[in-house]
Design an enzyme around this catalytic site. Structure first.
Site, PDB file in Angstrom:
ATOM      1  CD  GLU A  88     121.606 103.082 -57.828  1.00 17.76           C
ATOM      2  OE1 GLU A  88     122.682 103.396 -58.335  1.00 17.76           O
ATOM      3  OE2 GLU A  88     120.596 103.807 -57.881  1.00 17.76           O
ATOM      4  CB  CYS A 114     118.320 104.636 -47.816  1.00 17.62           C
ATOM      5  SG  CYS A 114     116.921 104.736 -48.934  1.00 17.62           S
ATOM      6  CB  CYS A 121     108.910 100.060 -58.014  1.00 17.73           C
ATOM      7  SG  CYS A 121     107.525 100.374 -56.915  1.00 17.73           S
ATOM      8  CB  CYS A 125     105.442 107.078 -58.455  1.00 20.41           C
ATOM      9  SG  CYS A 125     104.696 106.148 -57.108  1.00 20.41           S
ATOM     10  CB  CYS A 128     109.564 107.364 -58.636  1.00 15.31           C
ATOM     11  SG  CYS A 128     110.734 106.179 -57.955  1.00 15.31           S
ATOM     12  N   GLY A 171     111.802 100.137 -54.842  1.00 13.61           N
ATOM     13  CA  GLY A 171     110.716  99.191 -54.601  1.00 13.61           C
ATOM     14  C   GLY A 171     109.692  99.642 -53.586  1.00 13.61           C
ATOM     15  CG  HIS A 228     103.991 112.049 -52.733  1.00  8.79           C
ATOM     16  ND1 HIS A 228     104.821 112.331 -51.680  1.00  8.79           N
ATOM     17  CD2 HIS A 228     104.456 110.893 -53.261  1.00  8.79           C
ATOM     18  CE1 HIS A 228     105.738 111.388 -51.564  1.00  8.79           C
ATOM     19  NE2 HIS A 228     105.539 110.500 -52.511  1.00  8.79           N
ATOM     20  CB  CYS A 345     113.967 110.872 -52.111  1.00  7.39           C
ATOM     21  SG  CYS A 345     114.282 111.007 -50.386  1.00  7.39           S
TER      22      CYS A 345
HETATM   23  N1  SAH Z   1     108.086 102.820 -52.508  1.00  6.56           N
HETATM   24  C1  SAH Z   1     108.159 103.457 -51.252  1.00  6.56           C
HETATM   25  C2  SAH Z   1     109.566 103.620 -50.725  1.00  6.56           C
HETATM   26  C3  SAH Z   1     110.619 104.046 -51.702  1.00  6.56           C
HETATM   27  S1  SAH Z   1     110.515 105.649 -52.364  1.00  6.56           S
HETATM   28  C4  SAH Z   1     107.446 104.795 -51.284  1.00  6.56           C
HETATM   29  O1  SAH Z   1     107.104 105.264 -52.370  1.00  6.56           O
HETATM   30  O2  SAH Z   1     107.195 105.312 -50.211  1.00  6.56           O
HETATM   31  C5  SAH Z   1     111.080 106.684 -51.028  1.00  6.56           C
HETATM   32  C6  SAH Z   1     110.596 108.141 -51.119  1.00  6.56           C
HETATM   33  O3  SAH Z   1     111.198 108.841 -52.222  1.00  6.56           O
HETATM   34  C7  SAH Z   1     109.100 108.244 -51.312  1.00  6.56           C
HETATM   35  O4  SAH Z   1     108.514 109.156 -50.424  1.00  6.56           O
HETATM   36  C8  SAH Z   1     109.021 108.724 -52.738  1.00  6.56           C
HETATM   37  O5  SAH Z   1     107.827 109.346 -52.992  1.00  6.56           O
HETATM   38  C9  SAH Z   1     110.209 109.644 -52.830  1.00  6.56           C
HETATM   39  N2  SAH Z   1     110.575 110.000 -54.204  1.00  6.56           N
HETATM   40  C10 SAH Z   1     110.405 109.258 -55.323  1.00  6.56           C
HETATM   41  N3  SAH Z   1     110.832 109.946 -56.416  1.00  6.56           N
HETATM   42  C11 SAH Z   1     111.289 111.144 -55.970  1.00  6.56           C
HETATM   43  C12 SAH Z   1     111.900 112.277 -56.606  1.00  6.56           C
HETATM   44  N4  SAH Z   1     112.122 112.306 -57.912  1.00  6.56           N
HETATM   45  N5  SAH Z   1     112.277 113.309 -55.824  1.00  6.56           N
HETATM   46  C13 SAH Z   1     112.092 113.262 -54.487  1.00  6.56           C
HETATM   47  N6  SAH Z   1     111.532 112.230 -53.825  1.00  6.56           N
HETATM   48  C14 SAH Z   1     111.139 111.176 -54.555  1.00  6.56           C
HETATM   49 FE1  SF4 Z   2     107.774 102.617 -56.347  1.00  6.91          FE
HETATM   50 FE2  SF4 Z   2     108.063 104.308 -54.276  1.00  6.91          FE
HETATM   51 FE3  SF4 Z   2     109.118 104.871 -56.707  1.00  6.91          FE
HETATM   52 FE4  SF4 Z   2     106.502 104.940 -56.366  1.00  6.91          FE
HETATM   53  S1  SF4 Z   2     108.008 106.269 -55.350  1.00  6.91           S
HETATM   54  S2  SF4 Z   2     107.570 103.976 -58.090  1.00  6.91           S
HETATM   55  S3  SF4 Z   2     106.186 103.276 -54.929  1.00  6.91           S
HETATM   56  S4  SF4 Z   2     109.700 103.211 -55.382  1.00  6.91           S
END
Ligand code: SAH
Ligand code: SF4
Length: 358
Positions: A88, A114, A121, A125, A128, A171, A228, A345
């Protein structure tokens, strides 16, 4: 087997491949300025050359499988890759164009793409959605470049119009550093898309050794650190990889990273209700960032079906922001765009194509 993709080649590589060099320049122009997706349309190339190129290379490795438009102007694309996997990409309109009394454009609209760097990934996390599907594969440089080309072309944006790129899609960009670096270089090419390093932001969950490597490459890009949490215990719960790359190692790597003196390092702080939204955390954050030219971006946790955490209240977010600001740390609250189409995000994921197109 699919053919090699021409978007995987830097200009120097293309020049080595297609002789004489003015021909490679023409091809480069067709792709990056005219958004050509077939060699057939490159009318100023000899027919035999067009045919040979078409036989041996493909141009666009993505197909738009689905497109969703948000009421706020955000568009989420589901792209199908050559092997049937999906990613996406999100197109964000950051500012509307304004017209003055005489009908001239006063302020140009601003756009951000974006971009995804992997299918899935590895980092895992717990907050996510991308992580839920596990890791499938890295994207090639061409597949990263193609996302920007495809959305620019689909939105009819003239080649000369600049946009910003954030590597914040699916990713972990630094887990695919070689392809990322190549894509960054292709984007920067002044005879191509001409998107300078300072318009590109790499967001990372904090692979500190790779932050150093990216810094050594001196590509002039910005970094955003997905911090975070202010203590390792909570950070490891949220980002299991924190065990190997803890907060101190990330802060040290950031201090070594070459940063444009007029710019700041962005720290993303995902605010989760009753986890990290208290003022004790805010106080620790101020301490942690002491001595770094930082900017904190507070992100509301965006829930999705089956998520384990809750969205904080706006009141708590504002209190957190005020604490930081009053203690000398620049801080903004990110108002997520595209929430109604799950383009915000953390809401991106690989999709089953049958499910996606039905
Ligand atoms: N992997 C990289 C880039 C992609 S994620 C990273 O983690 O930085 C982009 C952003 O979205 C990151 O700051 C991530 O922490 C945030 N993110 C992930 N899951 C989220 C959620 N459920 N709500 C809000 N932000 C989230
Ligand atoms: Fe991967 Fe970023 Fe999602 Fe963490 S927040 S699982 S590093 S995409």
């Amino acid at each position: 087997m699919s053919k090699p993709c021409i978007l995987d080649y830097s200009k120097a590589e293309l020049t080595a491949l297609v002789k004489p060099s003015f021909r490679s320049k023409q091809i480069w122009g067709w792709i990056y300025h005219q958004y050509a997706t077939s060699f057939e349309t490159m009318q100023n190339l000899p027919k035999a050359m067009r045919e040979e190129l078409a036989q041996n290379y493909e141009i666009m490795p993505l197909k738009i499988a689905r497109k969703e438009c948000s009421t706020d102007g955000t568009i989420k694309y589901l792209f199908e890759l050559s092997d049937g996997k999906t990613i996406e990409t999100v197109w964000l309109k950051m500012k509307d164009e304004s017209i003055d009394e005489e009908g001239n454009v006063e302020n140009e609209a601003r756009y951000t793409v974006c971009v995804s760097t992997q299918v899935g990934c590895k980092v895992g996390c717990t907050f996510c959605l991308t992580a839920k599907g596990g890791f499938t594969r890295d994207l090639s440089a061409g597949e990263i470049v193609a996302q920007v080309l495809a959305v620019k072309s689909d939105n009819g944006l003239a080649a000369a119009k600049r946009l910003n790129i954030v590597y914040m899609g699916m990713g972990e960009p630094l887990d695919n550093l070689d392809n990322l670096a190549k894509a960054i270089t292709i984007f920067k090419d002044e005879e191509g898309l001409s998107i300078s390093g300072k318009r590109q932001t790499v967001s990372t969950s904090g692979l500190s050794s790779k932050i150093d490597k990216l810094g050594e490459m001196d590509l002039g890009v910005h970094i955003a650190i997905s911090l975070h949490a202010v203590d390792d215990e909570l950070r490891t719960e949220l980002i299991p990889m924190n065990k190997a790359y803890n907060i101190a190692s990330i802060i040290d790597a950031v201090k070594r990273f070459p940063i444009d003196t007029r710019k700041r390092v962005m720290f993303e702080y995902l605010v989760i209700k009753n986890k990290n939204d208290d003022l004790v955390s805010a106080k620790k954050l101020v301490k942690l960032l002491h001595g770094i030219k930082a900017k904190v971006n507070l992100i509301f946790f965006n829930p999705y079906e089956g998520s384990d955490y809750a969205r904080p209240s706006r009141g708590d977010m504002v209190k957190f922001q005020e604490y930081l600001t009053s203690h000398g740390v620049l801080c903004t609250i990110r108002d997520s765009k595209g929430l109604d189409i799950s383009a915000a995000c953390g809401q991106l994921k690989e999709k089953d194509l049958n499910e996606a197109v039905s």
